[in-house]
Motif scaffolding. Sequence first.
Motif, PDB file in Angstrom:
ATOM      1  N   MET A 260     -15.280  -6.996  11.344  1.00  0.00           N
ATOM      2  CA  MET A 260     -16.490  -6.760  10.553  1.00  0.00           C
ATOM      3  C   MET A 260     -17.121  -8.054  10.082  1.00  0.00           C
ATOM      4  N   MET A 261     -16.252  -8.985   9.692  1.00  0.00           N
ATOM      5  CA  MET A 261     -16.751 -10.281   9.215  1.00  0.00           C
ATOM      6  C   MET A 261     -17.503 -11.009  10.321  1.00  0.00           C
ATOM      7  N   VAL A 262     -17.003 -10.896  11.563  1.00  0.00           N
ATOM      8  CA  VAL A 262     -17.682 -11.583  12.676  1.00  0.00           C
ATOM      9  C   VAL A 262     -18.997 -10.860  13.003  1.00  0.00           C
TER      10      VAL A 262
ATOM     11  N   PRO B 187      -2.756  -7.388 -10.176  1.00  0.00           N
ATOM     12  CA  PRO B 187      -1.520  -7.440  -9.375  1.00  0.00           C
ATOM     13  C   PRO B 187      -1.601  -6.647  -8.077  1.00  0.00           C
ATOM     14  N   ARG B 188      -2.596  -5.752  -7.925  1.00  0.00           N
ATOM     15  CA  ARG B 188      -2.703  -4.973  -6.694  1.00  0.00           C
ATOM     16  C   ARG B 188      -3.868  -5.469  -5.838  1.00  0.00           C
ATOM     17  N   ASN B 189      -4.310  -6.703  -6.077  1.00  0.00           N
ATOM     18  CA  ASN B 189      -5.443  -7.171  -5.266  1.00  0.00           C
ATOM     19  C   ASN B 189      -4.956  -7.514  -3.858  1.00  0.00           C
ATOM     20  N   CYS B 190      -5.880  -7.933  -3.003  1.00  0.00           N
ATOM     21  CA  CYS B 190      -5.514  -8.239  -1.619  1.00  0.00           C
ATOM     22  C   CYS B 190      -4.479  -9.354  -1.577  1.00  0.00           C
TER      23      CYS B 190
ATOM     24  N   VAL C 247       8.059  -9.827  -0.515  1.00  0.00           N
ATOM     25  CA  VAL C 247       8.423 -10.001   0.897  1.00  0.00           C
ATOM     26  C   VAL C 247       7.181 -10.397   1.703  1.00  0.00           C
ATOM     27  N   PHE C 248       6.088  -9.666   1.486  1.00  0.00           N
ATOM     28  CA  PHE C 248       4.858  -9.949   2.231  1.00  0.00           C
ATOM     29  C   PHE C 248       4.422 -11.402   2.034  1.00  0.00           C
ATOM     30  N   ARG C 249       4.523 -11.870   0.773  1.00  0.00           N
ATOM     31  CA  ARG C 249       4.049 -13.228   0.455  1.00  0.00           C
ATOM     32  C   ARG C 249       4.841 -14.301   1.190  1.00  0.00           C
TER      33      ARG C 249
ATOM     34  N   MET D 115       0.823  -1.212   0.000  1.00  0.00           N
ATOM     35  CA  MET D 115       0.000   0.000   0.000  1.00  0.00           C
ATOM     36  C   MET D 115       0.853   1.256   0.000  1.00  0.00           C
ATOM     37  N   THR D 116       2.161   1.125   0.227  1.00  0.00           N
ATOM     38  CA  THR D 116       2.996   2.324   0.354  1.00  0.00           C
ATOM     39  C   THR D 116       3.633   2.735  -0.972  1.00  0.00           C
TER      40      THR D 116
ATOM     41  N   PHE E 171     -11.889  -8.858  -2.833  1.00  0.00           N
ATOM     42  CA  PHE E 171     -10.439  -8.659  -2.684  1.00  0.00           C
ATOM     43  C   PHE E 171      -9.848  -7.988  -3.924  1.00  0.00           C
ATOM     44  N   LEU E 172     -10.685  -7.538  -4.794  1.00  0.00           N
ATOM     45  CA  LEU E 172     -10.304  -6.970  -6.097  1.00  0.00           C
ATOM     46  C   LEU E 172      -9.608  -8.021  -6.969  1.00  0.00           C
ATOM     47  N   ILE E 173      -9.122  -7.569  -8.138  1.00  0.00           N
ATOM     48  CA  ILE E 173      -8.414  -8.484  -9.040  1.00  0.00           C
ATOM     49  C   ILE E 173      -7.131  -7.807  -9.511  1.00  0.00           C
TER      50      ILE E 173
ATOM     51  N   LEU F 227       9.075  -1.445  -7.252  1.00  0.00           N
ATOM     52  CA  LEU F 227       9.095  -1.412  -5.789  1.00  0.00           C
ATOM     53  C   LEU F 227       7.921  -2.228  -5.228  1.00  0.00           C
ATOM     54  N   HIS F 228       6.741  -2.020  -5.825  1.00  0.00           N
ATOM     55  CA  HIS F 228       5.568  -2.762  -5.353  1.00  0.00           C
ATOM     56  C   HIS F 228       5.794  -4.265  -5.459  1.00  0.00           C
ATOM     57  N   HIS F 229       6.346  -4.688  -6.594  1.00  0.00           N
ATOM     58  CA  HIS F 229       6.619  -6.115  -6.801  1.00  0.00           C
ATOM     59  C   HIS F 229       7.536  -6.650  -5.689  1.00  0.00           C
TER      60      HIS F 229
ATOM     61  N   ILE G 227       2.923 -13.953  10.920  1.00  0.00           N
ATOM     62  CA  ILE G 227       2.949 -13.948   9.444  1.00  0.00           C
ATOM     63  C   ILE G 227       3.516 -12.653   8.852  1.00  0.00           C
ATOM     64  N   PHE G 228       3.561 -11.556   9.625  1.00  0.00           N
ATOM     65  CA  PHE G 228       4.136 -10.319   9.083  1.00  0.00           C
ATOM     66  C   PHE G 228       5.631 -10.186   9.407  1.00  0.00           C
ATOM     67  N   GLY G 229       6.213 -11.240   9.966  1.00  0.00           N
ATOM     68  CA  GLY G 229       7.640 -11.226  10.329  1.00  0.00           C
ATOM     69  C   GLY G 229       8.546 -10.794   9.178  1.00  0.00           C
TER      70      GLY G 229
ATOM     71  N   VAL H  46      -5.820 -15.711   3.611  1.00  0.00           N
ATOM     72  CA  VAL H  46      -5.720 -15.641   5.073  1.00  0.00           C
ATOM     73  C   VAL H  46      -7.066 -15.191   5.650  1.00  0.00           C
ATOM     74  N   ALA H  47      -7.704 -14.242   4.954  1.00  0.00           N
ATOM     75  CA  ALA H  47      -9.010 -13.759   5.420  1.00  0.00           C
ATOM     76  C   ALA H  47     -10.043 -14.886   5.422  1.00  0.00           C
ATOM     77  N   ILE H  48     -10.023 -15.713   4.384  1.00  0.00           N
ATOM     78  CA  ILE H  48     -10.989 -16.828   4.306  1.00  0.00           C
ATOM     79  C   ILE H  48     -10.682 -17.852   5.404  1.00  0.00           C
TER      80      ILE H  48
HETATM   81  C1  HEM Z   1     -12.199  -9.971   4.495  1.00  0.00           C
HETATM   82  C2  HEM Z   1     -11.000  -9.487   4.683  1.00  0.00           C
HETATM   83  C3  HEM Z   1     -10.235  -8.638   3.675  1.00  0.00           C
HETATM   84  C4  HEM Z   1     -10.694  -7.915   2.593  1.00  0.00           C
HETATM   85  C5  HEM Z   1     -12.126  -7.808   2.082  1.00  0.00           C
HETATM   86  C6  HEM Z   1      -9.545  -7.296   1.976  1.00  0.00           C
HETATM   87  C7  HEM Z   1      -9.600  -6.507   0.844  1.00  0.00           C
HETATM   88  C8  HEM Z   1      -8.527  -5.885   0.254  1.00  0.00           C
HETATM   89  C9  HEM Z   1      -8.591  -5.029  -0.913  1.00  0.00           C
HETATM   90  C10 HEM Z   1      -9.866  -4.679  -1.670  1.00  0.00           C
HETATM   91  C11 HEM Z   1      -7.328  -4.605  -1.190  1.00  0.00           C
HETATM   92  C12 HEM Z   1      -6.887  -3.682  -2.331  1.00  0.00           C
HETATM   93  C13 HEM Z   1      -6.883  -2.261  -1.868  1.00  0.00           C
HETATM   94  C14 HEM Z   1      -6.528  -1.283  -2.973  1.00  0.00           C
HETATM   95  O1  HEM Z   1      -5.664  -1.569  -3.798  1.00  0.00           O
HETATM   96  O2  HEM Z   1      -7.120  -0.195  -3.014  1.00  0.00           O
HETATM   97  C15 HEM Z   1      -6.457  -5.192  -0.195  1.00  0.00           C
HETATM   98  C16 HEM Z   1      -5.105  -5.017  -0.159  1.00  0.00           C
HETATM   99  C17 HEM Z   1      -4.276  -5.676   0.695  1.00  0.00           C
HETATM  100  N1  HEM Z   1      -4.656  -6.569   1.691  1.00  0.00           N
HETATM  101 FE1  HEM Z   1      -6.519  -7.168   2.130  1.00  0.00          FE
HETATM  102  N2  HEM Z   1      -8.426  -7.657   2.672  1.00  0.00           N
HETATM  103  C18 HEM Z   1      -8.802  -8.478   3.718  1.00  0.00           C
HETATM  104  C19 HEM Z   1      -7.972  -9.079   4.629  1.00  0.00           C
HETATM  105  C20 HEM Z   1      -6.614  -9.054   4.573  1.00  0.00           C
HETATM  106  C21 HEM Z   1      -5.726  -9.822   5.417  1.00  0.00           C
HETATM  107  C22 HEM Z   1      -6.184 -10.827   6.496  1.00  0.00           C
HETATM  108  C23 HEM Z   1      -4.462  -9.464   5.073  1.00  0.00           C
HETATM  109  C24 HEM Z   1      -3.172  -9.972   5.630  1.00  0.00           C
HETATM  110  C25 HEM Z   1      -2.944 -11.212   5.990  1.00  0.00           C
HETATM  111  C26 HEM Z   1      -4.533  -8.493   3.993  1.00  0.00           C
HETATM  112  C27 HEM Z   1      -3.451  -7.899   3.379  1.00  0.00           C
HETATM  113  C28 HEM Z   1      -3.526  -6.995   2.326  1.00  0.00           C
HETATM  114  C29 HEM Z   1      -2.363  -6.367   1.717  1.00  0.00           C
HETATM  115  C30 HEM Z   1      -0.897  -6.564   2.102  1.00  0.00           C
HETATM  116  C31 HEM Z   1      -2.828  -5.541   0.690  1.00  0.00           C
HETATM  117  C32 HEM Z   1      -2.001  -4.661  -0.261  1.00  0.00           C
HETATM  118  C33 HEM Z   1      -1.701  -5.455  -1.526  1.00  0.00           C
HETATM  119  C34 HEM Z   1      -0.905  -4.694  -2.557  1.00  0.00           C
HETATM  120  O3  HEM Z   1      -0.994  -3.472  -2.626  1.00  0.00           O
HETATM  121  O4  HEM Z   1      -0.189  -5.351  -3.319  1.00  0.00           O
HETATM  122  N3  HEM Z   1      -5.853  -8.278   3.710  1.00  0.00           N
HETATM  123  N4  HEM Z   1      -7.209  -5.976   0.661  1.00  0.00           N
END
Ligand code: HEM
Length: 405
Positions: free
Chosen positions: A194-196, A330-333, A15-17, A1-2, A326-328, A8-10, A155-157, A338-340
């Motif tokens: 929120m999910m709970v 290269p910049r998706n979640c 690292v995060f993965r 997100m930074t 979680f979007l779609i 740089l993002h890649h 996991i964020f180590g 982990v969330a599931i």
């Molecule tokens: C239901 C739970 C979650 C939802 C719906 C969600 C959704 C999202 C969405 C929509 C983005 C993209 C944001 C953007 O580009 O504007 C994002 C990014 C991200 N999420 Fe999640 N997230 C969830 C849980 C998590 C969890 C549990 C983690 C960590 C284990 C996580 C780690 C990240 C990271 C690191 C990014 C940035 C990815 C990048 O920029 O390459 N998220 N998330």
Amino acid sequence: MTSIDKTLHHNLRRVFRLGVGADSLTRYEPAILRSLKIYFRELQKEKDLEGWSSAADMRKWNLCLGFDTMADFGLGLKTDLLSSSAREFVFPTLHIHEKKMGLWEQLPILNDAGIGNLVGITLSLISPQARMFAKWYQAFLDQAIANNTSESRGIFGPVIQSGQGTLKFPGHNRAQMIGEGAFSTFSSADAYGMMVSGFLHYLCHYPYVYEKLAKEIRSMYMPGEDIAWNSKLESSVYLRAVINEVMRLLPPACGVHWRECERAGVTIGPERVPMTVGSDVGMSLFSLFRDGSLFREPVRFWPERWIPGVLPEAEYSLAKKMFTPFLIGPRNCAGSHVAIMIASIAYAYIIVNYDFRLGPKQHTTSSHVWSNTPEQAGAELELRFESHYSIAGWKSGPFIQFRAR
Ligand code: HEM
């Protein structure tokens, strides 16, 4: 997100993965049940003669659950918000920061003009809560770094090790480490909470879903039995359908996720609005997931829509394609799996070990019921939103009572 820069993002994402691979998830998974057990110990402190706990404000409790879980699971840190009074100053301050971040995300110019720093300084001058939060946050960062510099405790180590320069390949600098570490912990904590809340709210309002899920999951696990993320838990199609339906009606990242147009000739929408190179485009997931042309009876909580064979194939495929919490790309979640995983364990643990119902307050209050589609089925059972521009949120509720089985 930074970072916007693609290389740089890649690198940062790589690292995060490292921390969210199967081995790492299995190693730190016990943190999820650990926090759930503390959550119920606290919630069950006051009970009536029939064993029902007093009605608790789930917004508050689930934020604590989310934070304690993600601090432990992510960084090996014990924040103890479920059982300590620190939550009285942590959440009000975070609430303001969330609003601020949501606003900056839509209008970055405000932050670039230095208003972000100004708000931070003013807050710390006028609010004792903000000062206490700043101290707490500093201790949180120091501990997170100390815990994870030489080896991971969660996991964020790898993000911490990257920022400390102990990984072999290119990654974070210190500011990116702090930004990514805090973002990952806090945003995933909020999303989990929120999910709970959504799960408890919708199951209490749709008793047939409660019964159906309870029957299925209670036939798989006994109360007191540890629930792990494995093929047995993953085999419940209805559990996954419930998770999807909660995320559809209550997408934790509900706002507009801006993307920049990189090439000429791109048009948007049925009217084919031309995009110039460099302009931003985005759409709110909240609106998308309530679009009646994509989702039949859009405000009705109906997990069956996610079971193959219930809807005509074309309608099912379109809904699945458009359902992108979680979007779609290269910049998706980066933590969607982990969330599931966390939601599956929590939902199963709750329904196996506890009965739950709406507290008396919920039945008499109408202030939590709101919808912009009052004529549609399910609209009267909507959770009232108080969006932080791109982050979902609300002040209180649902109010729930639990009874151990
Ligand atoms: C239901 C739970 C979650 C939802 C719906 C969600 C959704 C999202 C969405 C929509 C983005 C993209 C944001 C953007 O580009 O504007 C994002 C990014 C991200 N999420 Fe999640 N997230 C969830 C849980 C998590 C969890 C549990 C983690 C960590 C284990 C996580 C780690 C990240 C990271 C690191 C990014 C940035 C990815 C990048 O920029 O390459 N998220 N998330």
